[in-house]
Each structure stands twice: as C-alpha cells, then as structure tokens.
Design a protein around this motif. Structure first.
Motif, short mmCIF file in Angstrom:
data_model
loop_
_atom_site.label_atom_id
_atom_site.label_comp_id
_atom_site.label_asym_id
_atom_site.label_seq_id
_atom_site.Cartn_x
_atom_site.Cartn_y
_atom_site.Cartn_z
N SER A 133 0.51 -1.02 0.03
CA SER A 133 0.09 -0.20 -0.18
C SER A 133 1.04 1.81 0.19
O SER A 133 1.75 1.24 0.19
N GLN A 139 -5.52 5.90 1.02
CA GLN A 139 -4.44 5.02 0.98
C GLN A 139 -4.37 4.24 -0.65
O GLN A 139 -5.67 3.68 -0.85
N GLY A 140 -3.64 3.83 -1.36
CA GLY A 140 -3.50 2.99 -2.93
C GLY A 140 -3.25 1.50 -2.53
O GLY A 140 -1.82 1.36 -1.88
N LEU A 191 -9.51 13.19 1.08
CA LEU A 191 -10.53 12.44 0.82
C LEU A 191 -10.40 10.41 0.81
O LEU A 191 -11.11 9.81 1.48
N LYS A 192 -9.16 10.06 0.27
CA LYS A 192 -9.20 8.18 0.63
C LYS A 192 -7.53 8.61 0.54
O LYS A 192 -6.64 9.15 -0.94
N ASP A 237 0.57 4.88 1.13
CA ASP A 237 -0.86 5.63 2.11
C ASP A 237 -0.32 7.62 2.08
O ASP A 237 0.56 8.08 2.09
#
Length: 201
Positions: A36, A51-52, A48-49, A38
């Motif tokens: 991931s 974690q990829g 808004l989001k 972060d």
C-alpha cells in the motif's frame, strides 16, 4: 522497494501526480502480493481516500514434481524401507502437495510390501525435496526380483513431470538345493525289481 516523499500540486493545478514504487523481480512461483501507499499530513487540503493498493501479479510457472526409482534388498524377515524421493524443479512460495499411491507390479501388496493408499504429501514452503517410505516385507523364499509402483496424482500448485516411481525388491535368498538318496534292490532271478531313489528339495 520502500519509499517516501512529498507530492506538490502547484497552485491552481489539478493535474494528477504520480508515485513510482520499484518492484523486485524473482523466479519463485507464489501468490499475487500487495503493498500500500498511504497519504498523510496534507497541507491546504483534506484527504478523501488516503490509501492506494499496489498488486504484484505472479508471472512464474508452477514447479514440476518428479519421483525417482528405488531398489532395496528384500531381507530375510521383518520390515525394511524403500524410500522414494519427490523433487520440485524449483522452490515455491506456495504450499505444494501431491497424492501418493502404491500399485502392484510383480510384487504383491500385503505379502511383498505394505500398500500405501491415497495419501497427500506436502512440500514445506521453500523446500524442493520430500521422501515417501514404503515398507518392504522380508522372507526366506528364493524368487525373482519383484517390482511395485509409486504413483503421483492430483498435484496442488505444481505440475507432474515424472509421476511414477518404480520400486525394485531384489531377492537375497539362495536357490534351494536338490538331494538324491542312494538305493539298493535285489537283482532277482527273473523279471524286474524297482530301485527307488528319493529326490528332496
């Protein structure tokens, strides 16, 4: 490779920024893996989001399983072992297993060897060799060398390359001996008389 850094969006820009993570290649068959990236400590923005998820897809072929042939001396009594070796063509990052079953050749299960029903044997992760022992029953009978089979089937996370091992039980008993007795019989004056000689094995 672990990385960290700061992304800067110029004022009045919404153009996407990229993050590059180096992925190390290998030749080990394994499950797909994830890592991931972060986001934290935003300045003049909210997350808004945050974690990829990166997925590393496996591109290595499953290893191949082979079994060797084994020769063992029968023995005069008791039990000895014919030990087969199962080998993987390469270490695996997955749990690898295969089903092992014996079958008669000229040797007969129960009298010449102890039959092995369908049994699953597993390779520990990272290992390339395991053994499968088959018990051989000794006797005193002179006989031809005999054979039985160890068959592999239903591999999991692997393929079969050589799925049949031949076990050869070599005879170690001397052939029996023949003995004939002497005999005598009266000649008689006429006709014939039997002289009986006994042959023993």
């Amino acid at each position: 490779i672990t990385t960290s850094g700061t992304l800067i969006f110029p004022a009045n820009s919404t153009s996407a920024q990229s993050i590059t993570v180096l992925v190390n290649g290998d030749i080990t068959d394994e499950d797909n893996e994830t890592f991931s990236v972060d986001l934290h400590n935003p300045t003049n923005a909210t997350i808004l989001k945050g974690q990829g998820v990166g997925t590393i897809t496996n591109d290595d072929k499953a290893p191949k399983i082979s079994v060797n042939d084994v020769t063992v001396v029968e023995g005069n009594a008791g039990i000895s072992n014919a030990v087969f070796s199962l080998s993987l063509s390469a270490p695996s990052g997955r749990s690898v297993s295969v089903t092992c079953t014996t079958a008669n050749g000229t040797a007969v299960g129960g009298s010449d060897y102890v039959s092995l029903g369908a049994t699953t044997r597993a390779f520990p992760v990272g290992s390339t060799t395991i053994t499968v022992p088959v018990s051989i029953i000794g006797d005193l009978s002179d006989e031809n060398d005999e054979t039985f089979l160890l068959n592999l089937s239903s591999p999991i996370n692997a393929m079969l390359q050589d799925g049949q091992g031949v076990g050869t039980i070599t005879n170690d008993d001397q052939p029996p001996t023949l003995t004939i007795t002497d005999a005598s019989a009266p000649e008689g004056n006429s006709g014939s008389t039997d002289a009986t000689l006994t042959v023993s094995l």
